[in-house]
Design a protein around this motif. Structure first.
Motif, PDB file in Angstrom:
ATOM      1  N   ILE A 334     -21.259   2.336  50.077  1.00 52.56           N
ATOM      2  CA  ILE A 334     -21.964   2.966  48.964  1.00 52.56           C
ATOM      3  C   ILE A 334     -23.230   3.613  49.511  1.00 52.56           C
ATOM      4  CG2 ILE A 334     -23.222   2.446  46.814  1.00 52.56           C
ATOM      5  CD1 ILE A 334     -20.904   0.309  46.413  1.00 52.56           C
ATOM      6  N   PRO A 335     -23.525   4.871  49.141  1.00 53.97           N
ATOM      7  CA  PRO A 335     -24.661   5.558  49.764  1.00 53.97           C
ATOM      8  C   PRO A 335     -26.011   4.989  49.319  1.00 53.97           C
ATOM      9  CG  PRO A 335     -23.614   6.987  48.119  1.00 53.97           C
ATOM     10  CD  PRO A 335     -22.780   5.747  48.212  1.00 53.97           C
ATOM     11  N   VAL A 336     -26.697   4.357  50.260  1.00 58.93           N
ATOM     12  CA  VAL A 336     -28.025   3.800  50.000  1.00 58.93           C
ATOM     13  C   VAL A 336     -28.976   4.302  51.081  1.00 58.93           C
ATOM     14  CG1 VAL A 336     -27.159   1.690  48.907  1.00 58.93           C
ATOM     15  CG2 VAL A 336     -27.589   1.702  51.360  1.00 58.93           C
ATOM     16  N   VAL A 337     -30.269   4.263  50.776  1.00 57.46           N
ATOM     17  CA  VAL A 337     -31.253   4.604  51.793  1.00 57.46           C
ATOM     18  C   VAL A 337     -31.250   3.512  52.856  1.00 57.46           C
ATOM     19  CG1 VAL A 337     -33.711   4.961  52.273  1.00 57.46           C
ATOM     20  CG2 VAL A 337     -32.706   5.881  50.172  1.00 57.46           C
ATOM     21  N   VAL A 338     -31.133   3.938  54.114  1.00 57.36           N
ATOM     22  CA  VAL A 338     -31.192   2.986  55.225  1.00 57.36           C
ATOM     23  C   VAL A 338     -32.402   3.306  56.098  1.00 57.36           C
ATOM     24  CG1 VAL A 338     -28.755   2.433  55.346  1.00 57.36           C
ATOM     25  CG2 VAL A 338     -29.595   4.492  56.504  1.00 57.36           C
ATOM     26  N   TYR A 371     -26.849   0.448  33.648  1.00 56.40           N
ATOM     27  CA  TYR A 371     -27.141  -0.358  32.459  1.00 56.40           C
ATOM     28  C   TYR A 371     -25.893  -0.463  31.586  1.00 56.40           C
ATOM     29  CZ  TYR A 371     -28.757  -2.010  28.030  1.00 56.40           C
ATOM     30  OH  TYR A 371     -28.860  -2.741  26.883  1.00 56.40           O
ATOM     31  N   LEU A 372     -25.227   0.660  31.362  1.00 58.24           N
ATOM     32  CA  LEU A 372     -24.023   0.650  30.528  1.00 58.24           C
ATOM     33  C   LEU A 372     -22.948  -0.248  31.135  1.00 58.24           C
ATOM     34  CD1 LEU A 372     -23.840   4.424  29.586  1.00 58.24           C
ATOM     35  CD2 LEU A 372     -24.008   2.503  27.986  1.00 58.24           C
ATOM     36  N   GLU A 373     -22.819  -0.198  32.436  1.00 54.90           N
ATOM     37  CA  GLU A 373     -21.767  -0.954  33.119  1.00 54.90           C
ATOM     38  C   GLU A 373     -21.976  -2.472  33.021  1.00 54.90           C
ATOM     39  OE1 GLU A 373     -18.958  -0.044  34.627  1.00 54.90           O
ATOM     40  OE2 GLU A 373     -18.566  -2.123  35.206  1.00 54.90           O
ATOM     41  N   GLU A 422     -21.308  -5.799  42.717  1.00 53.33           N
ATOM     42  CA  GLU A 422     -20.001  -5.476  42.130  1.00 53.33           C
ATOM     43  C   GLU A 422     -20.128  -4.429  41.026  1.00 53.33           C
ATOM     44  OE1 GLU A 422     -18.162  -9.286  41.159  1.00 53.33           O
ATOM     45  OE2 GLU A 422     -18.564  -9.925  43.221  1.00 53.33           O
ATOM     46  N   ALA A 423     -21.195  -4.482  40.255  1.00 52.09           N
ATOM     47  CA  ALA A 423     -21.401  -3.488  39.195  1.00 52.09           C
ATOM     48  C   ALA A 423     -21.623  -2.098  39.807  1.00 52.09           C
ATOM     49  CB  ALA A 423     -22.590  -3.889  38.322  1.00 52.09           C
ATOM     50  N   VAL A 424     -22.405  -2.048  40.887  1.00 50.62           N
ATOM     51  CA  VAL A 424     -22.640  -0.758  41.550  1.00 50.62           C
ATOM     52  C   VAL A 424     -21.316  -0.207  42.079  1.00 50.62           C
ATOM     53  CG1 VAL A 424     -23.785   0.393  43.502  1.00 50.62           C
ATOM     54  CG2 VAL A 424     -25.028  -1.321  42.162  1.00 50.62           C
ATOM     55  N   GLU A 425     -20.525  -1.091  42.651  1.00 43.60           N
ATOM     56  CA  GLU A 425     -19.229  -0.671  43.205  1.00 43.60           C
ATOM     57  C   GLU A 425     -18.337  -0.087  42.106  1.00 43.60           C
ATOM     58  OE1 GLU A 425     -16.548  -3.746  44.367  1.00 43.60           O
ATOM     59  OE2 GLU A 425     -15.866  -2.668  46.130  1.00 43.60           O
ATOM     60  N   GLU A 426     -18.326  -0.719  40.953  1.00 42.33           N
ATOM     61  CA  GLU A 426     -17.507  -0.256  39.822  1.00 42.33           C
ATOM     62  C   GLU A 426     -17.948   1.154  39.391  1.00 42.33           C
ATOM     63  OE1 GLU A 426     -14.968  -2.028  38.672  1.00 42.33           O
ATOM     64  OE2 GLU A 426     -14.461  -0.581  37.095  1.00 42.33           O
ATOM     65  N   VAL A 427     -19.248   1.338  39.268  1.00 37.61           N
ATOM     66  CA  VAL A 427     -19.761   2.658  38.876  1.00 37.61           C
ATOM     67  C   VAL A 427     -19.390   3.692  39.946  1.00 37.61           C
ATOM     68  CG1 VAL A 427     -21.873   4.012  38.443  1.00 37.61           C
ATOM     69  CG2 VAL A 427     -21.626   1.715  37.475  1.00 37.61           C
ATOM     70  N   TYR A 428     -19.446   3.263  41.197  1.00 33.16           N
ATOM     71  CA  TYR A 428     -19.125   4.185  42.290  1.00 33.16           C
ATOM     72  C   TYR A 428     -17.680   4.681  42.195  1.00 33.16           C
ATOM     73  CZ  TYR A 428     -19.259   6.192  46.980  1.00 33.16           C
ATOM     74  OH  TYR A 428     -19.224   7.065  48.052  1.00 33.16           O
ATOM     75  N   TYR A 429     -16.757   3.777  41.843  1.00 34.89           N
ATOM     76  CA  TYR A 429     -15.355   4.175  41.704  1.00 34.89           C
ATOM     77  C   TYR A 429     -15.169   5.200  40.592  1.00 34.89           C
ATOM     78  CZ  TYR A 429     -13.434   0.895  45.030  1.00 34.89           C
ATOM     79  OH  TYR A 429     -13.119   0.261  46.197  1.00 34.89           O
ATOM     80  N   ASN A 430     -15.979   5.093  39.556  1.00 35.94           N
ATOM     81  CA  ASN A 430     -15.799   5.960  38.388  1.00 35.94           C
ATOM     82  C   ASN A 430     -16.787   7.125  38.366  1.00 35.94           C
ATOM     83  OD1 ASN A 430     -13.713   4.337  37.306  1.00 35.94           O
ATOM     84  ND2 ASN A 430     -15.260   2.856  36.669  1.00 35.94           N
ATOM     85  N   ARG A 431     -17.418   7.398  39.501  1.00 35.19           N
ATOM     86  CA  ARG A 431     -18.533   8.350  39.512  1.00 35.19           C
ATOM     87  C   ARG A 431     -18.140   9.769  39.103  1.00 35.19           C
ATOM     88  NH1 ARG A 431     -16.713   7.328  44.524  1.00 35.19           N
ATOM     89  NH2 ARG A 431     -16.621   8.978  46.115  1.00 35.19           N
ATOM     90  N   ASP A 432     -16.895  10.158  39.371  1.00 38.57           N
ATOM     91  CA  ASP A 432     -16.488  11.548  39.120  1.00 38.57           C
ATOM     92  C   ASP A 432     -16.570  11.944  37.651  1.00 38.57           C
ATOM     93  OD1 ASP A 432     -16.052  11.794  41.758  1.00 38.57           O
ATOM     94  OD2 ASP A 432     -13.862  11.546  41.663  1.00 38.57           O
ATOM     95  N   ARG A 433     -16.441  10.972  36.773  1.00 38.61           N
ATOM     96  CA  ARG A 433     -16.443  11.346  35.351  1.00 38.61           C
ATOM     97  C   ARG A 433     -17.853  11.415  34.742  1.00 38.61           C
ATOM     98  NH1 ARG A 433     -17.507   6.963  32.592  1.00 38.61           N
ATOM     99  NH2 ARG A 433     -17.065   4.944  33.539  1.00 38.61           N
ATOM    100  N   LEU A 434     -18.881  11.136  35.546  1.00 38.69           N
ATOM    101  CA  LEU A 434     -20.246  11.199  35.005  1.00 38.69           C
ATOM    102  C   LEU A 434     -20.776  12.632  35.013  1.00 38.69           C
ATOM    103  CD1 LEU A 434     -21.973   8.087  36.625  1.00 38.69           C
ATOM    104  CD2 LEU A 434     -20.776   8.264  34.438  1.00 38.69           C
ATOM    105  N   GLU A 435     -21.450  12.995  33.926  1.00 40.16           N
ATOM    106  CA  GLU A 435     -22.126  14.297  33.879  1.00 40.16           C
ATOM    107  C   GLU A 435     -23.635  14.075  33.781  1.00 40.16           C
ATOM    108  OE1 GLU A 435     -20.193  17.633  31.668  1.00 40.16           O
ATOM    109  OE2 GLU A 435     -19.024  15.961  30.869  1.00 40.16           O
ATOM    110  N   GLY A 436     -24.403  15.131  33.905  1.00 37.01           N
ATOM    111  CA  GLY A 436     -25.857  15.008  33.953  1.00 37.01           C
ATOM    112  C   GLY A 436     -26.510  14.807  32.593  1.00 37.01           C
TER     113      GLY A 436
END
Ligand code: F0G
Length: 456
Positions: A334-338, A371-373, A422-436
């Protein structure tokens, strides 16, 4: 051994409310998709900030009962003064209600209209106080700090060439002080090395310019110096902190972070004349110079918090917990600042949501989605936080478009960290359907706190 565990056990607990998805949808819409406007009751795991959210120890709570609430000369003030002198090494101390109270006084006494303040990346309130006093902030942090993927061990370092170029361009007389922060919040909680601090000090000496430290997370910075800088592996956190501060002429401090309290801060100075001016101003904005807006009991809790904060085992567990969550996300690609910073994990929203242009606030959208997730509250640290250029009125377009998962000190367990990952991972899988998002209400100052948005 491979595992570490917290150097404390839990004595008091606070139940958490678990909400349904439908409840969260309603709550975030009512909050204008701004996590600052949620009610904390509707939040499950609160990673909005590490500011004022620490769990105090029994020793600190016992200190709260020892509050000397005299208007002037409270014994708790003298204890606080002694602890700051001992651990940070400054001569004169003025308590303030929190960090920005100290920033206000410092900016007013040092900055004249037309001045420039070089610093290792801006912090929101710090820069605003510099600007309100008529100054212009100049970012002199190394380029690597603006690159979320750079593995530089000290991304909070000052670029010495940028610093001397700035001094040569505007002249030392126009620079009231160099503003140095360790760790650098907006860069991802990234540290500054002792070697870099020493070099900045030498430059400052050469030109006769002061250095003022934002000491908010200087203890966490000391931990990274101990871990990553060869000469410091065998030094204590307390010794490293003392040396780091010794290269500076004073500090502003938000006690709500390192110092393990829910409220409080201070301004420290070594110059008696500046102290005289500051102690005169504090009575206008904060309170008498021996309480500065703090109750006696709160000064006592902060004095005791300072003592606890510089214990090596405390800081190892504190930063270790942040690294634990960060490493999980790194392992899951998952892309995080390193590298992972001291107080938070920063999701790289540009890489997470590459299909949302920065004008449509990708980090703000991602924070709303976490938050929604799962009821996890985080904070946008991107274009909304950056605000507008005071001359042109345009948005600043920061390179870093981030969502901060900030870990409160001594509050959450490893299981909370696992669930968050795990919540971040779930959002990451579904990221394509998010709009701005679109901004439908924009406050004039520090807009990120109260701006409102609508789904695009
Ligand atoms: N400096 C830094 C580096 C900070 O992170 C903060 C606050 C301040 C100064 C101002 O201190 O809040 O006590 O007035 N940071 C909080 C955060 C708000 O969430 O990062 P304050």
């Amino acid at each position: 051994r491979r595992s570490w565990a917290e150097p404390y056990k839990i004595k008091v607990v606070e139940p958490l409310k678990i909400t349904t998805r439908a409840e969260r949808e309603r709550a975030i819409a009512e909050a204008g998709y701004n996590t600052f406007l949620l009610r904390s009751e509707d939040v499950y795991i609160d990673l909005l900030t590490d500011s004022g959210t620490a769990a105090m120890s029994d020793y600190q709570w016992a200190g709260m009962m020892m509050g000397d609430e005299s208007y002037a000369g409270s014994k708790n003030f003298y204890n606080l003064e002694e602890k700051i002198q001992k651990y940070y090494g400054y001569s004169y101390i003025i308590p303030t209600h929190q960090g920005r109270g100290a920033e206000n006084i410092l900016s007013q006494i040092l900055i004249k209209p037309g001045d420039y303040v070089p610093g290792n990346m801006y912090f929101t309130t710090t820069r605003l106080h510099q600007e309100l006093a008529g100054g212009t902030f100049v970012d002199v942090i190394i380029d690597e700090a603006h690159d979320p993927a750079s593995l530089h061990p000290f991304k909070g370092n000052i670029d010495l060439q940028k610093l001397t170029d700035t001094i040569d361009r505007v002249g030392a007389a126009r620079i009231p002080y160099i503003s140095v922060a360790g760790t650098v919040n907006m860069a991802g909680g990234q540290p500054m090395s002792m070697a870099n601090m020493r070099e900045v000090y030498q430059i400052a000496q050469r030109y006769g310019i002061r250095i003022i430290l934002d000491a908010t997370r200087a203890v966490e910075n000391a931990y990274f110096i101990q871990q990553r800088e060869a000469d410091y592996h065998h030094q204590t956190i307390a010794a490293i902190l003392r040396e780091f501060c010794a290269y500076t002429d004073g500090c502003t401090m938000s006690g709500k972070k390192d110092a393990l309290v829910n409220i409080g801060g201070w301004l420290a100075l070594n110059d008696p004349e500046l102290y005289e001016e500051a102690s005169n101003l504090v009575v206008i904005y904060e309170g008498l110079h021996t309480y500065g807006g703090m109750a006696g009991r709160d000064m006592e809790a902060m004095a005791r918090g300072i003592e606890e904060s510089v214990q090596d085992e405390h800081i190892r567990a504190r930063v270790g917990q942040v690294e634990y969550l960060g490493q999980k996300l790194i392992d899951w690609k998952i892309p995080v600042v390193v590298p992972i910073g001291g107080h938070a994990i920063y999701l790289d929203a540009k890489a997470f949501l590459p299909h949302i242009p920065q004008d449509y606030f990708p980090a703000q959208r991602l924070a709303a989605e976490l938050y929604l997730e799962a009821g996890i509250r985080t904070m946008e640290r991107g274009i909304v936080s950056a605000g507008r250029n005071k001359e042109t009125g345009d948005h600043y377009y920061p390179n870093l478009e981030l969502v901060r998962l900030t870990i409160p000190r001594r509050v959450y367990t490893q299981a909370h960290m696992d669930l968050t990952a795990e919540a971040v991972e779930e959002v990451y899988y579904n990221r394509d359907r998010l709009e701005g998002l679109m901004m439908i209400h924009e406050p004039k100052y520090l807009r990120f706190f109260q701006a409102r948005f609508a789904l695009k």
